[in-house]
Design a protein around this motif. Structure first.
Motif, PDB file in Angstrom:
ATOM      1  N   GLN A 191      72.622 -31.575 -62.103  1.00  0.00           N
ATOM      2  CA  GLN A 191      73.629 -32.592 -61.827  1.00  0.00           C
ATOM      3  C   GLN A 191      74.214 -32.425 -60.436  1.00  0.00           C
ATOM      4  O   GLN A 191      74.418 -33.409 -59.707  1.00  0.00           O
ATOM      5  N   TYR A 217      71.685 -33.583 -57.831  1.00  0.00           N
ATOM      6  CA  TYR A 217      71.576 -35.038 -57.810  1.00  0.00           C
ATOM      7  C   TYR A 217      72.774 -35.667 -57.092  1.00  0.00           C
ATOM      8  O   TYR A 217      72.614 -36.545 -56.234  1.00  0.00           O
ATOM      9  N   GLU A 218      73.971 -35.221 -57.441  1.00  0.00           N
ATOM     10  CA  GLU A 218      75.184 -35.796 -56.845  1.00  0.00           C
ATOM     11  C   GLU A 218      75.266 -35.537 -55.340  1.00  0.00           C
ATOM     12  O   GLU A 218      75.850 -36.341 -54.604  1.00  0.00           O
ATOM     13  N   LYS A 245      72.692 -35.369 -53.322  1.00  0.00           N
ATOM     14  CA  LYS A 245      71.545 -35.930 -52.605  1.00  0.00           C
ATOM     15  C   LYS A 245      71.910 -37.279 -52.008  1.00  0.00           C
ATOM     16  O   LYS A 245      72.251 -38.226 -52.726  1.00  0.00           O
ATOM     17  N   LEU A 278      65.265 -41.130 -55.872  1.00  0.00           N
ATOM     18  CA  LEU A 278      66.577 -40.652 -56.321  1.00  0.00           C
ATOM     19  C   LEU A 278      66.832 -41.040 -57.774  1.00  0.00           C
ATOM     20  O   LEU A 278      67.436 -40.271 -58.533  1.00  0.00           O
ATOM     21  N   ILE A 326      65.168 -38.540 -59.953  1.00  0.00           N
ATOM     22  CA  ILE A 326      65.931 -37.283 -60.004  1.00  0.00           C
ATOM     23  C   ILE A 326      67.131 -37.436 -60.928  1.00  0.00           C
ATOM     24  O   ILE A 326      67.495 -36.520 -61.674  1.00  0.00           O
ATOM     25  N   ARG A 327      67.749 -38.623 -60.896  1.00  0.00           N
ATOM     26  CA  ARG A 327      68.878 -38.878 -61.797  1.00  0.00           C
ATOM     27  C   ARG A 327      68.435 -38.769 -63.254  1.00  0.00           C
ATOM     28  O   ARG A 327      69.137 -38.182 -64.086  1.00  0.00           O
ATOM     29  N   ALA A 334      68.031 -35.186 -64.207  1.00  0.00           N
ATOM     30  CA  ALA A 334      69.340 -34.567 -64.420  1.00  0.00           C
ATOM     31  C   ALA A 334      69.912 -34.978 -65.777  1.00  0.00           C
ATOM     32  O   ALA A 334      70.515 -34.161 -66.491  1.00  0.00           O
TER      33      ALA A 334
END
Length: 305
Positions: free
Chosen positions: A46, A49-50, A52, A70, A73-74, A77
């Motif tokens: 998490q 991700y946040e 990035k 992205l 990736i979310r 996560a």
């Protein structure tokens, strides 16, 4: 008086019980540790991700492609947040059965056996029927322990296959797309190649974090290389393709990783949790085999990162 054969049998059952009880207790501790590690891994995903970001100076077309990366990736996560739930810790492992009758030799007379039964210490006078009953009760307890151990093993392997493996599958696919993105950037936007390479390095970072957890619990990755020969025990053939650059039964592509358990379990070394998914070559006209030149390895070899 009981004979020596019965004494040996009693001792062997008791030794087996002690070993299995210790193993079950180790599994209980491991699941407690896994709960903590699952939370750490979820937080790591998490956080990455946040943090990035997609640079505003990137060309719009490149920004759109990175937005797609992205989003992947979310989703990874989000999947990681479910790890703790998939451990099923709301259903804790059973405590070891309490019906076992422990026996030990007395200090004063090594022939006599002291039995701790119903919270009372009694000496066995070694009537055959009494000893046989104790052996039967204790064997039953050993069997119950074995059932609990097998349930713990199954639960652990399911966690690897159903919880951690899907995360790695998604990251591996993302990594393959990232390679294509780097090639595209080099061709279309060469000035941004270095920044894009740095951006997509997140896949390696996330995969390494998952792999660290796997290694901690003696789980290895099965990663066959191109040209390796197909092994039905380690590989799952998702497709058959023709390619005259390869021999029949050689692996053309790795589709997804496999997993194996490094510790011996049920007298089996390198237990396959999930075979690696691959495409396999099958040519109509096979050229002469040359396994040595094509990188053939023995069946016992296992690739891992």
């Amino acid at each position: 008086m009981i004979n020596m054969k019965k004494l040996i049998e009693i001792s062997e059952v008791q030794r087996t019980y002690s070993i299995k009880r210790k193993l079950l207790e180790e599994w209980k501790v491991q699941f407690e540790e896994l709960e903590v590690e699952a939370e750490k891994l979820s937080a790591f995903f998490q956080r990455n991700y946040e943090n990035k970001m997609i640079q505003d100076n990137f060309p719009p077309e490149l920004q759109e492609l990175l937005e797609n990366r992205l989003e992947g990736i979310r989703l990874s996560a989000k999947t990681a947040t479910r790890l703790k739930r998939k451990l099923n810790n709301e259903k804790p492992l059973e405590d070891p059965p309490k019906g076992f009758i422990p026996i030990k030799k007395t200090n004063s007379n090594p022939i006599l056996e002291l039995v701790e039964k119903d919270n009372q210490s009694i000496f066995l006078n070694f009537f055959e029927e009494e000893v046989d009953e104790i052996i039967k009760v204790n064997r039953d307890q050993v069997e119950l322990l074995q059932v609990d151990i097998e349930m713990a093993e199954k639960r652990f392997f399911q966690f690897i296959e159903k919880a951690l493996a899907p995360i790695m599958d998604g990251l591996y696919n993302g990594k393959l797309h990232a390679k294509e993105l780097v090639i595209y950037t080099n061709d279309s936007f060469p000035d941004y190649k270095t920044e894009v390479i740095e951006w997509v390095s997140i896949y390696e970072e996330l995969m390494e974090e998952v792999n660290k957890l796997l290694k901690t619990y003696f789980v290895g990755l099965l990663i066959p290389e191109k040209g390796d020969y197909f092994d039905e025990l380690k590989h799952d053939p998702i497709a058959v393709v023709e390619d005259t650059e390869y021999h029949n039964e050689q692996i053309k592509e790795l589709v997804r990783y496999g997993y194996y358990y490094k510790k011996t379990i049920n007298n089996q070394k390198n237990f396959i949790i999930r075979p690696a998914q691959v495409t396999v070559v099958k040519n109509l006209l096979e050229k002469p085999a040359d396994k040595e030149k094509s990188g053939h390895r023995d069946e016992g070899d296992i690739n891992e990162v």
